[in-house]
Design a protein around this motif. Structure first.
Motif, PDB file in Angstrom:
ATOM      1  N   ALA A 160      44.420  32.593  50.132  1.00 47.39           N
ATOM      2  CA  ALA A 160      43.374  32.342  51.123  1.00 47.39           C
ATOM      3  C   ALA A 160      42.920  33.653  51.765  1.00 47.39           C
ATOM      4  O   ALA A 160      41.718  33.904  51.937  1.00 47.39           O
ATOM      5  CB  ALA A 160      43.885  31.375  52.188  1.00 47.39           C
ATOM      6  N   LEU A 161      43.879  34.518  52.087  1.00 50.88           N
ATOM      7  CA  LEU A 161      43.554  35.796  52.719  1.00 50.88           C
ATOM      8  C   LEU A 161      42.821  36.706  51.729  1.00 50.88           C
ATOM      9  O   LEU A 161      41.761  37.279  52.042  1.00 50.88           O
ATOM     10  CB  LEU A 161      44.863  36.441  53.203  1.00 50.88           C
ATOM     11  N   ALA A 162      43.385  36.820  50.518  1.00 50.08           N
ATOM     12  CA  ALA A 162      42.787  37.694  49.503  1.00 50.08           C
ATOM     13  C   ALA A 162      41.358  37.256  49.190  1.00 50.08           C
ATOM     14  O   ALA A 162      40.445  38.081  49.095  1.00 50.08           O
ATOM     15  CB  ALA A 162      43.638  37.671  48.232  1.00 50.08           C
ATOM     16  N   GLY A 163      41.156  35.959  49.030  1.00 50.60           N
ATOM     17  CA  GLY A 163      39.842  35.445  48.649  1.00 50.60           C
ATOM     18  C   GLY A 163      38.792  35.704  49.721  1.00 50.60           C
ATOM     19  O   GLY A 163      37.657  36.087  49.431  1.00 50.60           O
ATOM     20  N   TRP A 164      39.189  35.488  50.965  1.00 54.32           N
ATOM     21  CA  TRP A 164      38.258  35.696  52.078  1.00 54.32           C
ATOM     22  C   TRP A 164      37.772  37.143  52.111  1.00 54.32           C
ATOM     23  O   TRP A 164      36.570  37.433  52.206  1.00 54.32           O
ATOM     24  CB  TRP A 164      38.939  35.311  53.400  1.00 54.32           C
ATOM     25  N   LEU A 165      38.734  38.082  51.996  1.00 52.23           N
ATOM     26  CA  LEU A 165      38.371  39.491  52.084  1.00 52.23           C
ATOM     27  C   LEU A 165      37.644  39.955  50.818  1.00 52.23           C
ATOM     28  O   LEU A 165      36.677  40.711  50.903  1.00 52.23           O
ATOM     29  CB  LEU A 165      39.618  40.326  52.362  1.00 52.23           C
ATOM     30  N   ALA A 166      38.077  39.466  49.655  1.00 48.22           N
ATOM     31  CA  ALA A 166      37.386  39.811  48.406  1.00 48.22           C
ATOM     32  C   ALA A 166      35.952  39.295  48.440  1.00 48.22           C
ATOM     33  O   ALA A 166      35.038  39.914  47.900  1.00 48.22           O
ATOM     34  CB  ALA A 166      38.130  39.227  47.210  1.00 48.22           C
ATOM     35  N   GLY A 167      35.759  38.168  49.104  1.00 50.91           N
ATOM     36  CA  GLY A 167      34.437  37.559  49.173  1.00 50.91           C
ATOM     37  C   GLY A 167      33.536  38.202  50.219  1.00 50.91           C
ATOM     38  O   GLY A 167      32.409  37.743  50.432  1.00 50.91           O
ATOM     39  N   GLY A 168      34.042  39.223  50.897  1.00 46.39           N
ATOM     40  CA  GLY A 168      33.226  39.914  51.886  1.00 46.39           C
ATOM     41  C   GLY A 168      33.287  39.272  53.263  1.00 46.39           C
ATOM     42  O   GLY A 168      32.459  39.560  54.129  1.00 46.39           O
TER      43      GLY A 168
ATOM     44  N   LEU B  30      37.870  41.572  42.692  1.00 44.52           N
ATOM     45  CA  LEU B  30      38.726  40.880  41.742  1.00 44.52           C
ATOM     46  C   LEU B  30      39.963  40.373  42.475  1.00 44.52           C
ATOM     47  O   LEU B  30      40.554  41.103  43.270  1.00 44.52           O
ATOM     48  CB  LEU B  30      39.120  41.896  40.660  1.00 44.52           C
ATOM     49  N   VAL B  31      40.325  39.110  42.237  1.00 39.69           N
ATOM     50  CA  VAL B  31      41.589  38.609  42.771  1.00 39.69           C
ATOM     51  C   VAL B  31      42.495  38.284  41.593  1.00 39.69           C
ATOM     52  O   VAL B  31      42.140  37.472  40.736  1.00 39.69           O
ATOM     53  CB  VAL B  31      41.404  37.350  43.651  1.00 39.69           C
ATOM     54  N   LEU B  32      43.641  38.947  41.547  1.00 43.33           N
ATOM     55  CA  LEU B  32      44.606  38.698  40.477  1.00 43.33           C
ATOM     56  C   LEU B  32      45.640  37.696  40.973  1.00 43.33           C
ATOM     57  O   LEU B  32      46.307  37.940  41.981  1.00 43.33           O
ATOM     58  CB  LEU B  32      45.314  40.004  40.085  1.00 43.33           C
TER      59      LEU B  32
ATOM     60  N   ALA C 279      38.577  29.201  46.999  1.00 45.45           N
ATOM     61  CA  ALA C 279      38.041  28.421  48.118  1.00 45.45           C
ATOM     62  C   ALA C 279      37.599  29.324  49.249  1.00 45.45           C
ATOM     63  O   ALA C 279      36.510  29.150  49.819  1.00 45.45           O
ATOM     64  CB  ALA C 279      39.088  27.420  48.611  1.00 45.45           C
ATOM     65  N   SER C 280      38.413  30.318  49.603  1.00 46.83           N
ATOM     66  CA  SER C 280      38.010  31.103  50.764  1.00 46.83           C
ATOM     67  C   SER C 280      36.964  32.156  50.410  1.00 46.83           C
ATOM     68  O   SER C 280      36.160  32.521  51.260  1.00 46.83           O
ATOM     69  CB  SER C 280      39.202  31.663  51.534  1.00 46.83           C
TER      70      SER C 280
END
Ligand SMILES: Cc1cc2nc3c(=O)[nH]c(=O)nc-3n(C[C@H](O)[C@H](O)[C@H](O)COP(=O)(O)OP(=O)(O)OC[C@H]3O[C@@H](n4cnc5c(N)ncnc54)[C@H](O)[C@@H]3O)c2cc1C
Ligand code: FES
Lengths: 493, 140
Positions: free
Chosen positions: A340-348, A124-126, A20-21
């Motif tokens: 949420a944090l990992a996804g936001w940063l992984a997503g740029g 990549l988010v594991l 989501a993020s």
């Protein structure tokens, strides 16, 4: 500008929040899970064929989960790959930049001729989660003895009740939702046994009680379970555990005993109870094969080994983030925040976005909660006291404690990797997922080393290192990868 | 009592009665409903074990989520399928597996050797005696 491609492995609370993020940050996301439906262990969904009108009756936070699931899976930049197992992560050649390639198989679990795909993400988010840790005890290999999560998964995921005289034992708050799920499903629950005495549990929480209060969702959920047990007159006993299961071809009796704070058995306190099922959990083991395949460093904590991450959920590998139970055991809300944090940063996404401040604060609270949890429900060091020479330690190879003791005390048996070869412990089909940490602990103790301490200059055997993360058949390996899909960037490998 | 499926009429989730399905296990018919895992079908039919470990000891479900491999069986000729993870499909032909050693050191399986070779599953297990260990050493 090309859109950043994020691959999220695991669609549990952590992975779904990460997807989501990452989408909110503007990335294109491929979310995949070996299961047919998202939700992970916490929001395990019923099969579609069941046509359940009120699935939320079995869950906490169901409405929010449904909203999130619809938003993520229906997003134009999201590709959802159901029934897709990652069987390997392939690291770039040493010295070459870039992320690991993600090798997947799509189709029924352990099927044949499943199409193979290779994804080449920009980030990549594991988020593969964890599974129950169960310490061995005499008779734990009898049918009818389950990891507590199995009873939960069968009740929540298929509406199957495992028995009518069920005893739950082990340690940790997870025993409570399992008891609640069994009661809801109509099972008879004899008792819930927490191995730690009240003093240990109270001390673990009491030092910083606000850390429990700061996980309001979790605290309310636990209070609800406790009330349910009281209402249904299911005793919750502390300082007692199951030290033996007995039965002819399946479990029929459990022997319970009182424990001292270090989990040594108090002689003479044994009681035998008739049961038709026994559920055991001594905490959780993170699924570390993917992080290790990616090359992520681990962190040893009192609760075991987890993936080491920095304040941004970034692992030691550039571009590889980790979230959820693989970084520490703190329950679903904490897993969501990390995701949420990992996804936001992984997503740029912008790391300085003001909204992240709250997310980071919640994440830090989640970490503190994990530390409290570990302090309140430790595994007592004297637990091997209930083992006998003939007690099975490795379920797959049926290596018993006596064999392990002999191998470990012989000169060559000083390191776990050597013990493994000499005894076959950990070499069976589960590849040490169940016994690995236990064998490593027992071997280290028997040979007089502290756990994880390399013997004679040998590297530590990594009980979680499995180059093939999920089984793949020779035929599937030999076939060429499936052609690219329009919205998923694929490598030419 | 044995494990059982909650009756649809009594189920708080308001699920439908369910489309019946039939599989065979070592030639015997066993019925279940669509959506159940093979482990779920077997458990609800009163079977708590189906695999035989090396020593001859019976095994069934342990972890329930695909981690322990205690529940493996052969489905439509493909060996080592985790029953707790695989949805049952109408008409599935299931055979149980055994790891009991026979005299010449071979592993006796209830399916034919040819099938085993065909559907061989690749895990690090097959490399366990040498290369896995090498892998275990690197960068740990
Ligand atoms: C059986 C079980 C039942 C549980 N039930 C509860 C409960 O009722 N209440 C509670 O508070 N906590 C429960 N827990 C604890 C639970 O793990 C956490 O609360 C929460 O679900 C963790 O979220 P997560 O996203 O980190 O991992 P998970 O929810 O475990 O999600 C991880 C996902 O990754 C997928 N995955 C893993 N490896 C691969 C791979 N190689 N390829 C593709 N997909 C992969 C899995 O299929 C899974 O869906 C349970 C744990 C277990 C093991
Ligand atoms: S019960 Fe553990 S893999 Fe199926």
């Amino acid at each position: 500008m090309t859109v950043r491609q994020v691959v999220v492995i695991g669609a549990g609370p952590a992975g779904l929040a990460a997807a989501a993020s990452a989408l909110a940050a503007g990335a294109a996301v491929t979310l995949l899970d070996a299961a047919e439906r998202p939700g992970g262990q916490y929001h395990r969904m019923l099969p579609e064929e069941y046509g359940a009108a009120r699935p939320g009756r079995l869950h906490h936070g169901w409405a929010a989960f449904e909203r999130l699931r619809r938003r993520v899976l229906g997003h134009p930049r999201c590709t959802w790959l159901a029934e897709t197992a990652v069987w390997a992560l392939e690291r770039p050649e040493p010295g070459h930049p870039g992320l690991p390639l993600v090798h997947t198989l799509t189709g029924p679990a352990d099927g044949t001729d499943r199409p193979r795909r290779t994804l080449a993400p920009d980030a990549l988010v594991l988020a593969p989660g964890a599974h129950d840790r169960v310490l061995p005890f005499p008779g734990w290999e009898l049918p009818g003895v389950y990891a507590a999560g199995a009873a939960q998964a069968l009740a929540k995921g298929e509406r199957l009740v495992i028995g009518d005289d069920v005893l739950l034992a082990g340690s940790g708050p997870f025993l409570l939702p399992v008891a609640a799920a069994l009661l809801e499903a109509g099972a008879g629950v004899r008792a819930v046994l927490e191995a730690n005495p009240p003093r240990t549990v109270a001390r673990g929480w009491a030092r910083r009680p606000w850390e429990l209060a700061e996980q309001p969702g979790k605290a309310a959920e636990l209070a609800e379970y406790t009330a349910l047990l009281a209402h249904r007159r299911v005793p919750y006993r502390m300082g007692r555990t199951v030290i033996e299961a007995r039965g002819d071809g399946r479990v029929e009796e459990a022997v319970t005993a009182r424990l001292r704070p270090d989990w040594s058995v108090i002689p003479g306190s044994e009681v035998t109870v008739a049961v038709d099922a026994l559920c055991v959990s001594h905490g959780f083991s993170p699924q570390l094969e993917l992080p290790l395949a990616a090359g992520c460093a681990l962190l040893r904590s009192p609760a075991g080994e987890f993936v080491a991450v920095d304040g941004d959920q970034l692992t030691s590998c550039p571009g590889v983030y980790a979230a959820g139970e693989i970084t520490g055991i703190a329950g679903a809300p904490a897993a969501r925040t990390e995701g949420a944090l990992a996804g936001w940063l992984a997503g740029g996404g912008d790391p300085a976005t003001p909204a992240l401040r709250r997310v980071r604060r919640n994440r830090d609270r989640g970490r503190a909660f994990a530390a409290r949890l570990a302090a309140a429900h430790p595994v007592g060091s004297a637990w091997p006291g209930w083992l006998r020479p003939e007690t099975v330690i490795c379920r797959c190879e049926e290596t018993d404690y006596g064999t392990l003791c002999r191998a470990a005390t012989e000169e060559a048996g000083a390191a776990p990797r050597v013990a493994k070869l000499a005894t076959r412990a950990g070499l069976g089909p589960c590849q040490a997922r169940i016994c690995g940490p236990t064998v490593a602990e027992l071997t280290a103790r028997l040979s007089g080393n502290s756990p994880g301490c390399p013997a004679d200059g040998l590297p530590v055997a990594a009980p979680h290192r499995r180059p093939i993360a999920q089984p793949i058949r020779l035929g599937e390996l030999a076939s060429s990868p499936a052609p690219s899909e329009p919205d998923t960037k694929e490598s030419t490998a | 009592m044995s494990p059982r499926l909650i009756r649809a009429a009594a189920d708080a989730t308001g699920r439908r009665p369910g489309r019946p399905l039939r599989i065979t296990v070592d030639g015997e018919p066993v019925t279940g409903i669509a959506g159940q895992s093979i482990a779920g079908v077997l458990l609800a039919a009163g079977r708590t074990s189906w695999r035989t470990a090396r020593s001859g000891a019976p095994r069934g479900v342990f972890c329930g989520i695909g981690v322990c491999f205690d529940c493996v069986l052969t489905v439509n000729g493909a060996p080592d399928v985790r029953a707790c993870r695989r949805r049952a499909a109408d008409g599935d032909v299931v055979t149980t597996q055994s790891r009991v050693e026979v005299a010449d050191g071979d592993v006796a399986a209830s399916q034919s050797r040819a099938e085993v070779a065909d559907g061989d599953v690749v895990t690090t297990q097959s490399r366990a005696d040498g290369s896995t260990d090498g892998a275990a050493g690197e960068g740990a």
